[in-house]
Design a protein around this motif. Structure first.
Motif, PDB file in Angstrom:
ATOM      1  N   ALA A  86     -52.801  20.319 -47.216  1.00 37.66           N
ATOM      2  CA  ALA A  86     -54.157  19.842 -47.497  1.00 37.66           C
ATOM      3  C   ALA A  86     -54.283  18.413 -47.003  1.00 37.66           C
ATOM      4  O   ALA A  86     -53.284  17.705 -46.855  1.00 37.66           O
ATOM      5  CB  ALA A  86     -54.441  19.898 -48.998  1.00 37.66           C
ATOM      6  N   ILE A 118     -58.685  22.021 -46.656  1.00 36.86           N
ATOM      7  CA  ILE A 118     -57.520  22.816 -46.294  1.00 36.86           C
ATOM      8  C   ILE A 118     -57.575  22.915 -44.773  1.00 36.86           C
ATOM      9  O   ILE A 118     -58.527  23.443 -44.207  1.00 36.86           O
ATOM     10  CB  ILE A 118     -57.619  24.231 -46.903  1.00 36.86           C
ATOM     11  CG1 ILE A 118     -57.762  24.155 -48.433  1.00 36.86           C
ATOM     12  CG2 ILE A 118     -56.425  25.073 -46.493  1.00 36.86           C
ATOM     13  CD1 ILE A 118     -56.541  23.727 -49.175  1.00 36.86           C
ATOM     14  N   THR A 127     -54.321  27.985 -48.550  1.00 40.11           N
ATOM     15  CA  THR A 127     -53.299  28.154 -47.528  1.00 40.11           C
ATOM     16  C   THR A 127     -51.982  28.500 -48.202  1.00 40.11           C
ATOM     17  O   THR A 127     -51.727  28.067 -49.327  1.00 40.11           O
ATOM     18  CB  THR A 127     -53.156  26.883 -46.656  1.00 40.11           C
ATOM     19  OG1 THR A 127     -52.074  27.072 -45.758  1.00 40.11           O
ATOM     20  CG2 THR A 127     -52.859  25.669 -47.499  1.00 40.11           C
TER      21      THR A 127
END
Lengths: 490, 444
Positions: free
Chosen positions: B183, B192, B402
């Motif tokens: 991030a 992200i 993610t």
């Protein structure tokens, strides 16, 4: 409740004083009994002295009967001082009347005050001549004075067992802060007395098991635990000249120098508290440090002797100096001046507060020492917060100020009276400083002209020193405040 | 999940807003009518007025059916008793804010747990732990170990000197990979990153690394670890006392405080520190006490503005590590832009711990860390989970998350497009706040 028109509640003072005299009357019966037991001619003088206490006592109590005892700060200071003075004044009567010692009023007052304050400086040059009654009386007053006359009264008198009693407890007990074991002052006083008497009995039994006679061991034990230091023999400890006696005395003198509340915790099995105590550790370290100095001095002087002379006697002497017992076990006057210096230092510092000892007390010494260190650092960092800790608790600025004032008074009184003695009596300065230090720290050791007894001092000095002994025992302020004009005015 | 918050002070309202954004069912009970009305009008939550020590009030507001009961009233005894009453009424799990570290130790902790207080949070102690961690790992802003360090999540602020500045993530992918950028925080926004995003100076990047890649990180971010020995703390309030006690064992601590009484209390509680009774805004005093040459400066004066100003002064002196307490959440971004290395905010710390408890209970996650507006969760991949069916590249994961790494057979592995996730893997997921629920089904 009646309004008091005077500043001081004299009726209350009278009432409590009356009870104190009754107590002394009861105490005087013991030497009378001892005298009769030995069939001595002077045993009746104790009964006479008891009567002398009884009559004024009754006169004081009866009219003030039923009056509510309102004791405040003022009355408690006055009462404590009055009580110690009266006890000495009446307690000296047998010493004056008995043909076996026949002291003058000055000497007898000094002797009795020296007994009650557990100083142990004596005016009687030939103790061996004294009757058993007199010898027992000398040790008995030390035993009572050791833990404190007021504390004894508090343990007995239920009428004082209230908040009033706390004031008096505080004026007599030594130390920076006063701990309590139990919430009620009477309970605390009883427990302390029980420990004290128990230790005295143990000491007496151990001595009796050795080469000491029953009478001598009782007298010696009473003077040892109270760290008074009167001996029932003119020759002192040399009379027995025994390693066993000296070792037993060293152990019990040492115990008398420990805070009794710590002893209580130790007897309850809390050994950690004892060693965790800052003051106790310093007390031990000071003793061990000075022991090393004395051993080195002995070695350097090339003196030789047995185990007793080389190892036990120096320890006994140092513990005796530190705990203000003031018995002599080695000829320190003839040794190097380093030894005298070490002994004087120990005399001035004394042992733990809350014990039966005199002097500045290790607690105060620690605080002063740490304060000195901190203030020196402050020369570099002026904004640093000064934190003086004793036993982990931080001292407030007020407490620290009081300690410093105490030390200053101590030093001023010591120097003042020493100078008066030296000039007025024409004595060597070191002898007079040593003698006065010995009195103000309730020690009883002597040097030079006063090494045997204190009768060589001039009369004025004897009275001043009697006062100093009392001031030293009651930690200065209780007595000094009486000299303030505002104490007597509203 | 039904969360009941007792106490509408700053922490209570902050936490309520945060949890409401997190799609939790929040009930807040307090007694400040105006504040509650404001919350009611703007946020998705139930507000109730009532006394936290009244069982009928608690029941009426719904504490008996709460999955989590959080007591953040001003006074600690109220919090403890409220938790006990809520437990008695039927709340499943309780959290109390306390203001003494002693209660957190045994046997008080288990005793209180037995009487219905499951978790106690002492914000000052949590803050002290953050400070301690910040001093230890002083090149990173935060530091979070998963599975005893098999994977580490670090938040680092990129300096201009960092070789990573100006690089696209795509370009990074072609080099040897020792870390994964999970991030990026730029100003107030957190994003992200995709392959096309570029790293810029002064970004705070959240990196996930394996133990082998860890030593290279400070250099890559243009930072150098400092060995810290001397620490200066401005202020001697409660948070300073707790922090000084934690730090005094390892560092040489000096505390500067103008108030004499506070100095005394500090001296009583923490014997091992040097205490200076002077104004920490006075430059002469700071120089006299060598604050200019200390290795870390902690501004804990109790006022956000003073803290910012004294931190700036410390920066000017060249102190390598500056930590400041910023209680006003609005100022945090500003403070960070002023180059304060670590911002301490008790509300944020407390809320993130509460969030940890919630997430920990809700999903099958051994550990969760909450960042300012994103969170890191470690999720165990379940049976027949969607993510195990294709390589990561083809999974069409939502943009709000993610997968940064995974732990398989006791080894930390970084995840790239070709990685295939297996059942039983511990997956480290970074996602924006409020989206954790949405991605939960992916992992079965």
């Amino acid at each position: 409740m009646t309004r008091h028109t005077s500043t001081i509640n004299y009726r209350a003072v009278l009432h409590v004083t009356g009870w104190m005299l009754m107590l002394e009357c009861a105490m005087l019966l013991a030497p009378a009994a001892v005298g009769m037991l030995y069939g001595e001619a002077d045993s009746h003088i104790f009964l006479l002295a008891a009567l002398c206490c009884l009559v004024p006592g009754l006169v004081a109590i009866l009219p003030s009967r039923g009056c509510r005892i309102m004791v405040t700060r003022r009355e408690s200071c006055l009462l404590t001082a009055l009580c110690w003075i009266l006890f000495s004044a009446f307690g000296m009567l047998p010493l004056i009347w008995s043909p076996t010692c026949a002291l003058s009023v000055t000497d007898a007052f000094f002797e009795t005050m020296s007994g009650f304050t557990t100083t142990g400086a004596t005016m009687i040059s030939d103790v061996d001549r004294c009757s058993h009654g007199i010898l027992f009386w000398r040790s008995e007053i030390q035993c009572l004075g050791g833990l404190g006359i007021i504390l004894f009264t508090l343990a007995l008198l239920p009428s004082l067992n209230r908040s009033d009693g706390i004031w008096m407890f505080n004026t007599e007990t030594s130390g920076i802060t006063h701990d309590k074991i139990y919430p009620r002052i009477g309970q605390t006083a009883r427990v302390l007395w029980m420990i004290y008497i128990g230790l005295t009995l143990c000491c007496a039994l151990l001595l009796w098991a050795g080469p000491v006679s029953l009478f001598d061991s009782v007298c010696l034990a009473m003077s040892t635990l109270s760290t008074g230091g009167f001996t029932p023999r003119s020759a002192g400890l040399l009379y027995w000249d025994s390693a066993y006696v000296n070792s037993v005395l060293t152990v019990f003198m040492f115990a008398g120098g420990v805070n009794f509340i710590l002893l209580y915790w130790m007897l309850r099995g809390h050994w950690r508290r004892l060693w965790g105590n800052d003051v106790f550790r310093t007390y031990c370290m000071l003793l061990l440090g000075s022991y090393a100095v004395v051993l080195v001095c002995q070695f350097a002087a090339g003196s030789h002797g047995g185990l007793k002379e080389m190892l036990i006697d120096p320890m006994c002497q140092l513990v005796s100096a530190s705990t203000s017992t003031g018995v002599t076990s080695m000829p320190y006057s003839q040794m190097r001046s380093a030894v005298t210096g070490v002994i004087m230092l120990l005399m001035a510092i004394g042992a733990c507060a809350g014990s039966t000892t005199g002097g500045l007390k290790v607690d105060r010494f620690l605080a002063i020492f740490r304060n000195m260190k901190g203030e020196t650092l402050r020369a570099l960092y002026p904004n640093r917060m000064q934190c003086v800790r004793v036993n982990g608790a931080m001292l407030s600025d007020q407490q620290m100020g009081k300690i410093l004032a105490f030390a200053t008074w101590y030093l001023m009184l010591l120097l003042g009276v020493s100078l008066i003695t030296a000039i007025y009596g024409g004595m060597p300065l070191l002898d007079s400083v040593f003698g006065v230090l010995s009195c103000i720290s309730n020690n009883g050791l002597g040097y030079g002209v006063c090494s045997g007894d204190f009768s060589a001092f001039p009369t004025l000095s004897k009275w001043l020193m009697s006062l100093l002994m009392m001031a030293g025992r009651l930690e200065l302020f209780t007595i000094l405040v009486l000299f303030l004009p505002s104490f007597w005015r509203r | 999940m039904r969360i009941f918050i007792s106490g509408d002070g700053e922490s209570g309202t902050y936490m309520a807003k945060l949890l409401s954004d997190e799609n939790q069912d929040v009930i807040i009970m307090g007694n400040d009518e105006a504040r509650l009305e404001n919350l009611d009008a703007r946020y998705n939550m139930i507000v109730a007025e009532g006394n936290p020590l009244s069982v009928s009030d608690l029941k009426k507001a719904g504490a008996d059916k709460a999955d989590l009961f959080v007591a953040v009233n001003h006074r600690m005894p109220v919090n403890l008793t409220a938790c006990q009453l809520a437990r008695m009424a039927g709340a499943r799990c309780t959290v109390a804010r306390v203001d003494s570290g002693e209660l957190l130790e045994e046997p008080s902790r288990s005793f209180l747990a037995g009487t219905g207080v499951d978790t106690m949070l002492f914000p000052e102690l949590l803050a002290a732990a953050e400070v301690k961690m910040a001093l230890k790992v002083n090149w990173a802003k935060s530091w979070f170990e998963l599975h005893q360090g098999l994977l580490t999540v670090t938040a680092v602020r990129l300096r201009e000197t960092s070789p990573l500045c100006g690089l696209q993530l795509k370009e990074l992918a072609s080099t040897r990979r020792t870390f994964h950028v999970a991030a990026i925080k730029r100003g107030r926004d957190i994003l992200i990153p995709r392959g096309s995003d570029t790293l810029e100076a002064n970004d705070t990047v959240y990196l996930v690394t394996t133990p082998e890649g860890l030593p290279e990180l400070p250099g890559l971010c243009g930072r150098k670890p400092v060995r810290i020995r001397r620490v200066t703390i401005a202020g001697a309030g409660k948070i300073s006392r707790v922090t000084a006690r934690e730090l005094a064992k390892e560092y040489d601590v000096t505390v500067i405080e103008p108030d004499r009484e506070l100095c005394r209390r500090m001296a009583e509680t923490v014997p091992a520190v040097k205490i200076v009774n002077a104004d920490y805004r006075n430059l002469d005093v700071l120089r006299e006490e060598h604050a200019d040459s200390s290795d870390a400066f902690i501004a804990f004066s109790g006022s956000t503005e003073s803290n910012i100003v004294s931190s700036m002064v410390a920066r000017e002196f060249g102190v390598p590590m500056v930590i400041a307490e910023i209680e006003d959440t609005q100022y945090i971004a500003e403070a960070e832009s002023l180059n304060i290395d670590k911002v301490i905010n008790k509300k944020l710390i407390t809320s993130s711990h509460v969030l940890r408890i919630i997430l920990g209970r809700d999903i099958n996650t051994p550990q969760v860390m909450s960042l300012e507006s994103a969170c890191v969760a470690e999720i165990v991949v379940g049976d027949r989970a969607k993510v195990t069916q294709r390589p990561v590249r083809e999974l069409r994961l939502p943009r709000s998350m993610t997968i940064a790494g995974l732990i398989r057979d006791g080894h930390g592995i970084l995840v790239d497009g070709d990685t295939r996730i297996r059942q039983g893997d511990h997956v480290v997921v970074v996602c924006l706040n409020g989206h954790l629920h949405a991605i939960e089904p992916l992992f079965g």
